[in-house]
Design a protein around this motif. Structure first.
Motif, PDB file in Angstrom:
ATOM      1  N   UNK A 171    -117.981  19.421 -53.232  1.00  0.00           N
ATOM      2  CA  UNK A 171    -116.852  20.182 -52.701  1.00  0.00           C
ATOM      3  C   UNK A 171    -116.410  19.552 -51.388  1.00  0.00           C
ATOM      4  N   UNK A 172    -115.176  19.030 -51.376  1.00  0.00           N
ATOM      5  CA  UNK A 172    -114.581  18.459 -50.158  1.00  0.00           C
ATOM      6  C   UNK A 172    -113.142  18.952 -50.079  1.00  0.00           C
ATOM      7  N   UNK A 173    -113.020  20.218 -49.761  1.00  0.00           N
ATOM      8  CA  UNK A 173    -111.707  20.862 -49.757  1.00  0.00           C
ATOM      9  C   UNK A 173    -111.122  20.902 -48.357  1.00  0.00           C
ATOM     10  N   UNK A 174    -109.808  20.643 -48.294  1.00  0.00           N
ATOM     11  CA  UNK A 174    -109.074  20.868 -47.066  1.00  0.00           C
ATOM     12  C   UNK A 174    -108.408  22.239 -47.135  1.00  0.00           C
ATOM     13  N   UNK A 175    -107.295  22.376 -46.473  1.00  0.00           N
ATOM     14  CA  UNK A 175    -106.560  23.632 -46.496  1.00  0.00           C
ATOM     15  C   UNK A 175    -105.650  23.652 -47.723  1.00  0.00           C
ATOM     16  N   UNK A 176    -105.765  24.697 -48.495  1.00  0.00           N
ATOM     17  CA  UNK A 176    -104.901  24.871 -49.668  1.00  0.00           C
ATOM     18  C   UNK A 176    -104.230  26.229 -49.565  1.00  0.00           C
ATOM     19  N   UNK A 177    -103.055  26.339 -50.170  1.00  0.00           N
ATOM     20  CA  UNK A 177    -102.339  27.610 -50.132  1.00  0.00           C
ATOM     21  C   UNK A 177    -103.042  28.632 -51.015  1.00  0.00           C
ATOM     22  N   UNK A 178    -102.793  29.890 -50.740  1.00  0.00           N
ATOM     23  CA  UNK A 178    -103.425  30.962 -51.495  1.00  0.00           C
ATOM     24  C   UNK A 178    -103.101  30.900 -52.991  1.00  0.00           C
ATOM     25  N   UNK A 179    -101.826  30.656 -53.387  1.00  0.00           N
ATOM     26  CA  UNK A 179    -101.550  30.547 -54.835  1.00  0.00           C
ATOM     27  C   UNK A 179    -102.324  29.419 -55.496  1.00  0.00           C
ATOM     28  N   UNK A 180    -102.417  28.252 -54.825  1.00  0.00           N
ATOM     29  CA  UNK A 180    -103.159  27.122 -55.394  1.00  0.00           C
ATOM     30  C   UNK A 180    -104.641  27.460 -55.481  1.00  0.00           C
ATOM     31  N   UNK A 181    -105.196  28.080 -54.441  1.00  0.00           N
ATOM     32  CA  UNK A 181    -106.600  28.477 -54.444  1.00  0.00           C
ATOM     33  C   UNK A 181    -106.893  29.410 -55.619  1.00  0.00           C
ATOM     34  N   UNK A 182    -105.995  30.360 -55.845  1.00  0.00           N
ATOM     35  CA  UNK A 182    -106.181  31.315 -56.940  1.00  0.00           C
ATOM     36  C   UNK A 182    -106.112  30.619 -58.292  1.00  0.00           C
ATOM     37  N   UNK A 183    -105.141  29.732 -58.460  1.00  0.00           N
ATOM     38  CA  UNK A 183    -104.998  29.031 -59.739  1.00  0.00           C
ATOM     39  C   UNK A 183    -106.221  28.163 -60.026  1.00  0.00           C
ATOM     40  N   UNK A 184    -106.689  27.420 -59.017  1.00  0.00           N
ATOM     41  CA  UNK A 184    -107.851  26.550 -59.236  1.00  0.00           C
ATOM     42  C   UNK A 184    -109.113  27.364 -59.498  1.00  0.00           C
ATOM     43  N   UNK A 185    -109.247  28.526 -58.842  1.00  0.00           N
ATOM     44  CA  UNK A 185    -110.383  29.399 -59.123  1.00  0.00           C
ATOM     45  C   UNK A 185    -110.321  29.895 -60.563  1.00  0.00           C
ATOM     46  N   UNK A 186    -109.112  30.216 -61.030  1.00  0.00           N
ATOM     47  CA  UNK A 186    -108.949  30.638 -62.423  1.00  0.00           C
ATOM     48  C   UNK A 186    -109.290  29.508 -63.380  1.00  0.00           C
ATOM     49  N   UNK A 187    -108.866  28.281 -63.047  1.00  0.00           N
ATOM     50  CA  UNK A 187    -109.194  27.119 -63.885  1.00  0.00           C
ATOM     51  C   UNK A 187    -110.701  26.944 -63.977  1.00  0.00           C
ATOM     52  N   UNK A 188    -111.385  27.073 -62.839  1.00  0.00           N
ATOM     53  CA  UNK A 188    -112.839  26.914 -62.854  1.00  0.00           C
ATOM     54  C   UNK A 188    -113.498  27.998 -63.698  1.00  0.00           C
ATOM     55  N   UNK A 189    -113.038  29.234 -63.575  1.00  0.00           N
ATOM     56  CA  UNK A 189    -113.608  30.308 -64.396  1.00  0.00           C
ATOM     57  C   UNK A 189    -113.485  29.988 -65.878  1.00  0.00           C
ATOM     58  N   UNK A 190    -112.285  29.567 -66.292  1.00  0.00           N
ATOM     59  CA  UNK A 190    -112.082  29.267 -67.710  1.00  0.00           C
ATOM     60  C   UNK A 190    -112.920  28.071 -68.142  1.00  0.00           C
TER      61      UNK A 190
END
Length: 380
Positions: A259-278
């Motif tokens: 994990x090497x994350x910078x600052x991401x917007x809330x919508x992008x964070x939510x979408x990527x979290x959803x992608x990881x869940x799936x």
């Protein structure tokens, strides 16, 4: 209201013609014949002005226009200029029913033809010009009001269609959110339940810890469902990575994370979290993985999430009913924030899922390319 205005306008023109005929001293059978012709012209004009009339078969349109032309020009032989207003209806009908080039040409010819009746009566040229002008004006009014009525009806129908489409989009959003959220949670609860069943006798303390995890997951699932119902939810990719490690460990899958994350917007964070869940749900349900590698890296404003696992057997599919098709959901979500999804089979039994998206997100668009402001929740 538009249809009423159209009918009233046509009746007013008919009324003016009636007054002209009576003022010319027409009586008896002549007046009765004139009234019959007026009724026929009025009925034909209503037929030609109805919405969708120009889509009628060409033969039918030609026939009704021919009949209207007869009722327009034959009474001119006896009534002359007093009948001239009816030519305006014919000019409007030509514009309504014929292709633009032909319609406007014949419209002009009908107007010019009205130069003749005043000349035959020996009236001044000014009367001829006046009759031409009123004929063309009547044609434009008839055409404009008829098209207005059609457009108003089309607008009302379109509004109903948009309402139904909005309801359908919301239903799909709700179904997609439930799939993406509960698919992961229920898979985790199932796996931990199986683990508890194995541990409860031999390792009761560890089984108790797993029960606490199940309770935590179930509480989070309930909270997620409530957020979906209210149409709003935010998720964190870093938190989901931690949760994924726990679930994969319970399923005896080795989890390797970078994990090497910078600052991401809330919508992008939510979408990527959803992608990881799936992705993790698919690892648990559609493979017999021994290792799963999760990488989340932000470079030059581009966020990349990669999930790679082994244990994918040829032809293996989840045997449970309604196993879902979450990858299609993820593609729609990523497109909504300007991202893309890629999946591929590596050598042997390796499967890789990669999501790339601008860290601050792009313009949200639905499946038809319409810009929206609903972020990752918008679906088409």
């Amino acid at each position: 209201m538009a249809e009423v205005i159209l009918i009233v306008a046509i009746l007013c023109y008919v009324g003016i013609t009636i007054l002209n005929i009576i003022g010319a001293g027409v009586e008896g059978r002549g007046l009765a014949a004139a009234m019959g012709c007026l009724g026929a012209v009025f009925g034909l004009q209503l037929l030609h002005s109805r919405p969708g009339a120009r889509h009628a078969p060409a033969a039918r349109r030609a026939a009704t226009l021919g009949v209207q032309a007869l009722f327009t020009y034959l009474p001119l032989i006896t009534l002359k200029s007093q009948w001239g207003a009816m030519a305006g209806f014919l000019a409007g009908s030509l514009l309504l029913l014929l292709p633009p080039r032909l319609g406007w040409t014949l419209y002009g010819l009908v107007g010019v033809s009205m130069l003749v009746p005043p000349v035959l009566e020996g009236r001044p040229m000014l009367d001829s010009v006046y009759l031409v002008q009123t004929t063309l004006l009547t044609g434009l009014v008839t055409f404009g009001l008829s098209r207005l009525s059609e457009l108003v009806r089309f607008l009302h129908d379109s509004r109903d269609e948009l309402t139904r489409a909005a309801v359908t989009r919301e239903r799909l959003r709700f179904a997609r959110d439930l799939h993406d959220l509960l698919g992961y949670s229920l898979s985790a609860i199932q796996l931990k339940g199986e683990l508890i069943h194995r541990l409860i006798l031999a390792h009761p303390a560890k089984a108790k810890q797993e029960v606490e995890d199940v309770l935590a997951i179930s509480r989070q699932s309930l909270a997620d469902v409530r957020r979906v119902a209210s149409g709003y939810r935010d998720m964190s990719l870093e938190e989901e990575i931690g949760s994924a490690r726990s679930v994969l460990s319970a399923a005896e899958v080795e989890a390797v994370t970078d994990v090497r994350m910078g600052r991401v917007s809330s919508p992008v964070d939510t979408v990527l979290a959803t992608v990881l869940r799936e992705a993790v749900t698919n690892v648990l349900r559609h493979s017999r993985a021994a290792q799963c590698e999760i990488t989340a890296v932000e470079e030059a404003g581009l966020m990349t999430l990669s999930v790679t696992n082994d244990g994918v057997t040829e032809g293996y599919r989840d045997s449970s009913p309604h196993s879902g098709s979450g990858l299609g959901n993820l593609e729609i979500r990523l497109r909504a924030v300007g991202g893309e999804l890629m999946v591929d089979r590596g050598p042997g039994d390796v499967f890789r899922l990669v999501a790339r998206v601008p860290a601050q997100g792009g313009p949200a668009r639905d499946d038809e390319g319409s810009v929206t402001d609903d972020g990752p929740r918008l679906v088409a």
